[in-house]
Design an enzyme around this catalytic site. Structure first.
Site, PDB file in Angstrom:
ATOM      1  N   GLY A   1       0.777  -1.137   0.012  1.00 47.71           N
ATOM      2  CA  GLY A   1      -0.100   0.048   0.009  1.00 47.71           C
ATOM      3  C   GLY A   1       0.879   1.282   0.161  1.00 47.71           C
ATOM      4  O   GLY A   1       0.302   2.283  -0.456  1.00 47.71           O
ATOM      5  N   SER A   2       2.071   1.111   0.674  1.00 44.72           N
ATOM      6  CA  SER A   2       2.981   2.576   0.490  1.00 44.72           C
ATOM      7  C   SER A   2       3.650   2.699  -0.777  1.00 44.72           C
ATOM      8  O   SER A   2       4.181   3.749  -0.975  1.00 44.72           O
ATOM      9  CB  SER A   2       3.792   2.210   1.550  1.00 44.72           C
ATOM     10  OG  SER A   2       3.227   2.367   2.868  1.00 44.72           O
TER      11      SER A   2
ATOM     12  N   SER B   1       6.826   4.366   3.599  1.00 38.80           N
ATOM     13  CA  SER B   1       6.345   3.259   4.363  1.00 38.80           C
ATOM     14  C   SER B   1       5.305   3.777   5.374  1.00 38.80           C
ATOM     15  O   SER B   1       5.698   4.769   6.425  1.00 38.80           O
ATOM     16  CB  SER B   1       7.446   2.606   5.196  1.00 38.80           C
ATOM     17  OG  SER B   1       6.886   1.589   6.170  1.00 38.80           O
TER      18      SER B   1
ATOM     19  N   GLU C   1      -6.769  -7.655  -0.191  1.00 40.29           N
ATOM     20  CA  GLU C   1      -6.757  -7.209   1.315  1.00 40.29           C
ATOM     21  C   GLU C   1      -8.379  -6.749   1.540  1.00 40.29           C
ATOM     22  O   GLU C   1      -8.575  -7.118   2.605  1.00 40.29           O
ATOM     23  CB  GLU C   1      -5.807  -5.889   1.254  1.00 40.29           C
ATOM     24  CG  GLU C   1      -4.276  -6.477   1.248  1.00 40.29           C
ATOM     25  CD  GLU C   1      -3.451  -5.291   1.567  1.00 40.29           C
ATOM     26  OE1 GLU C   1      -3.331  -4.856   2.444  1.00 40.29           O
ATOM     27  OE2 GLU C   1      -3.012  -4.856   0.171  1.00 40.29           O
TER      28      GLU C   1
ATOM     29  N   HIS D   1      -0.889 -11.881 -26.373  1.00 40.10           N
ATOM     30  CA  HIS D   1       0.233 -12.848 -26.732  1.00 40.10           C
ATOM     31  C   HIS D   1       0.580 -14.046 -26.069  1.00 40.10           C
ATOM     32  O   HIS D   1       1.524 -14.743 -26.115  1.00 40.10           O
ATOM     33  CB  HIS D   1       1.400 -11.720 -26.926  1.00 40.10           C
ATOM     34  CG  HIS D   1       1.266 -10.655 -27.874  1.00 40.10           C
ATOM     35  ND1 HIS D   1       1.731 -10.859 -29.227  1.00 40.10           N
ATOM     36  CD2 HIS D   1       0.959  -9.651 -27.543  1.00 40.10           C
ATOM     37  CE1 HIS D   1       1.508  -9.725 -29.842  1.00 40.10           C
ATOM     38  NE2 HIS D   1       1.085  -8.827 -28.856  1.00 40.10           N
TER      39      HIS D   1
ATOM     40  N   LYS E   1       4.258 -11.175   9.018  1.00 39.82           N
ATOM     41  CA  LYS E   1       5.220  -9.875   9.572  1.00 39.82           C
ATOM     42  C   LYS E   1       5.776 -10.225  10.757  1.00 39.82           C
ATOM     43  O   LYS E   1       6.846 -10.115  11.134  1.00 39.82           O
ATOM     44  CB  LYS E   1       4.594  -8.504   9.414  1.00 39.82           C
ATOM     45  CG  LYS E   1       4.630  -7.886   8.065  1.00 39.82           C
ATOM     46  CD  LYS E   1       3.882  -6.628   8.305  1.00 39.82           C
ATOM     47  CE  LYS E   1       3.726  -5.925   6.845  1.00 39.82           C
ATOM     48  NZ  LYS E   1       3.349  -4.445   6.621  1.00 39.82           N
TER      49      LYS E   1
HETATM   50  O1  PA5 Z   1      -1.799  -2.965   2.570  1.00 41.13           O
HETATM   51  C1  PA5 Z   1      -0.878  -3.246   3.509  1.00 41.13           C
HETATM   52  O2  PA5 Z   1      -1.142  -3.236   4.623  1.00 41.13           O
HETATM   53  C2  PA5 Z   1       0.375  -3.598   3.026  1.00 41.13           C
HETATM   54  O3  PA5 Z   1       0.258  -3.988   1.611  1.00 41.13           O
HETATM   55  C3  PA5 Z   1       1.410  -2.685   3.461  1.00 41.13           C
HETATM   56  O4  PA5 Z   1       1.302  -1.453   2.886  1.00 41.13           O
HETATM   57  C4  PA5 Z   1       2.669  -3.132   3.162  1.00 41.13           C
HETATM   58  O5  PA5 Z   1       3.040  -4.343   4.158  1.00 41.13           O
HETATM   59  C5  PA5 Z   1       3.992  -2.318   3.586  1.00 41.13           C
HETATM   60  O6  PA5 Z   1       3.756  -1.767   5.086  1.00 41.13           O
HETATM   61  P1  PA5 Z   1       3.945  -0.337   5.271  1.00 41.13           P
HETATM   62  O7  PA5 Z   1       2.974   0.309   4.256  1.00 41.13           O
HETATM   63  O8  PA5 Z   1       3.485   0.131   6.717  1.00 41.13           O
HETATM   64  O9  PA5 Z   1       5.476   0.011   4.649  1.00 41.13           O
END
Ligand code: PA5
Length: 360
Positions: free
Chosen positions: A66-67, A108, A244, A260, A353
């Protein structure tokens, strides 16, 4: 407990009450907060008072999940206006071509992601210019101790809900380091545009709004999402939001490449499960790619449980990218509700994690 797909589910209303009953941690508020987050992100970056610098080597946005998505979306928004390389890099190290002339934006949300922290260290060892965007954690601690600028992100979100903050940070840092033009005005205009789309697709929208209709069509199939050009990173965002929010497998590919190879793989799809095809289209998509979308839909028609096209809305690239990000976020959230699964928790990700942290 998650519900099994049935026609009762398809008939289930997706009104604010029904959504709230499943969306117990109110992910919806964060999704429809996108316009406000964009404005707040601009304000937060202005308050950080960063002065422009020159990075002939361009910008690497180092982050995960997500980051990282903000870097990829920013790249799509800049399109041909990017004057230097701009890459979202999702790994433990920096790209081999990175030099001290490259800016590294360490993104992050938590500030504790080990891959991003490794990139922060690698960029320091290289002597590259570093900027951090985070809500705190180890990244904020290290950056503050090293005198590295920190762009703050509002706390209390799931990282994936901070997409506006991460995207605006990448755009603004791209401008500051000379990799692209300033996009502040476009971001403001896009925020106003998104407010209209929140009305069109949000919880109070009609039961046959595009977002609710797509969710009903997709919640019990594996979405296979295709983008092209500007929509390629958005297709990936849709995939990860299905993963997610709705806890569903989902996959992504891009055109013209999928014509392709992947197009052949649909032949055996019905024997393996339920797969639905989604094509993300844009006004600026190459005409031959548009033709390929039409032909691919025709050719896989029998094998997919459904095939759908979702189009960007708006004029500028910023508006268009964010319109489809919002639509995908809502579709995946409604799919979660139809499946009876709370969109917010990502237990497996947290467990993974924790186990990795135990190795240290
Ligand atoms: O959606 C999520 O929670 C993950 O994809 C996080 O973004 C990923 O694990 C990275 O963590 P962070 O965004 O705290 O760096």
């Amino acid at each position: 407990m998650a519900v099994s797909p049935s026609s009762d589910v398809t008939r289930m209303r997706l009104d604010p009450e029904a959504i709230a009953a499943v969306d117990r941690s109110d992910m919806l508020a964060d999704v429809v907060g996108l316009p406000e987050h964009l404005r707040d992100a601009l304000w937060k970056i202005e308050s950080a008072d960063l002065q422009p610098w020159d990075s002939p080597g361009g910008l690497v946005v180092a982050g995960m999940g997500g980051s990282a998505v903000g870097g990829a979306l920013a790249r799509a928004m800049l399109g041909d206006h990017a004057s230097r390389p701009l890459l979202a890099s999702r790994q433990y190290g920096l790209p081999a071509w990175t030099t001290p002339d490259t800016t590294i934006l360490c993104a992050s949300y938590s500030g504790d992601t080990e891959e991003t922290l490794a990139c922060y260290e690698a960029a320091g060892a290289l002597g590259a210019t570093r900027v951090a965007v985070t809500s705190g954690g180890r990244l904020a601690e290290l950056a503050r101790a090293d005198g590295v600028p920190v762009i703050p992100v509002a706390g209390g979100f799931q990282p994936r809900a901070a997409v506006a903050y991460m995207t605006v940070a990448a755009l603004e840092v791209a401008w500051l380091c000379g990799a692209g033009p300033r996009m502040g005005a476009e971001i403001d205009v896009a925020a106003d545009h998104l407010e209209q789309l929140v009305i069109a697709w949000g919880a109070a929208s009609a039961e046959d709004s595009e977002a609710k209709t797509l969710a009903r069509a997709l919640y019990d199939s594996v979405p296979v999402i295709a983008g092209s050009g500007l929509t390629t990173p958005i297709a990936y965002r849709w995939k990860t939001q299905f993963n997610e929010n709705a806890k569903m497998p989902a996959f992504t590919h891009e055109l013209p490449e999928l014509c392709h190879n992947e197009v052949v793989g649909w032949q055996e799809a019905p024997a393996l499960g339920r797969f639905a095809a989604v094509f993300l289209d844009d006004s600026d998509t190459h005409p031959r790619v548009k033709r390929r979308i039409a032909l691919t839909r025709e050719l896989i028609g029998e094998q997919a449980t459904g095939s759908f096209v979702a189009e960007t809305r708006g004029h500028t690239a910023v508006e268009r990218v964010l319109s489809l990000v919002l639509l995908g976020d809502l579709v995946s959230l409604y799919a979660a509700v139809l499946r009876g699964t709370d969109p917010t928790p990502v237990d497996v990700l947290v467990t993974l994690k924790q186990r990795l942290a135990g190795d240290a």
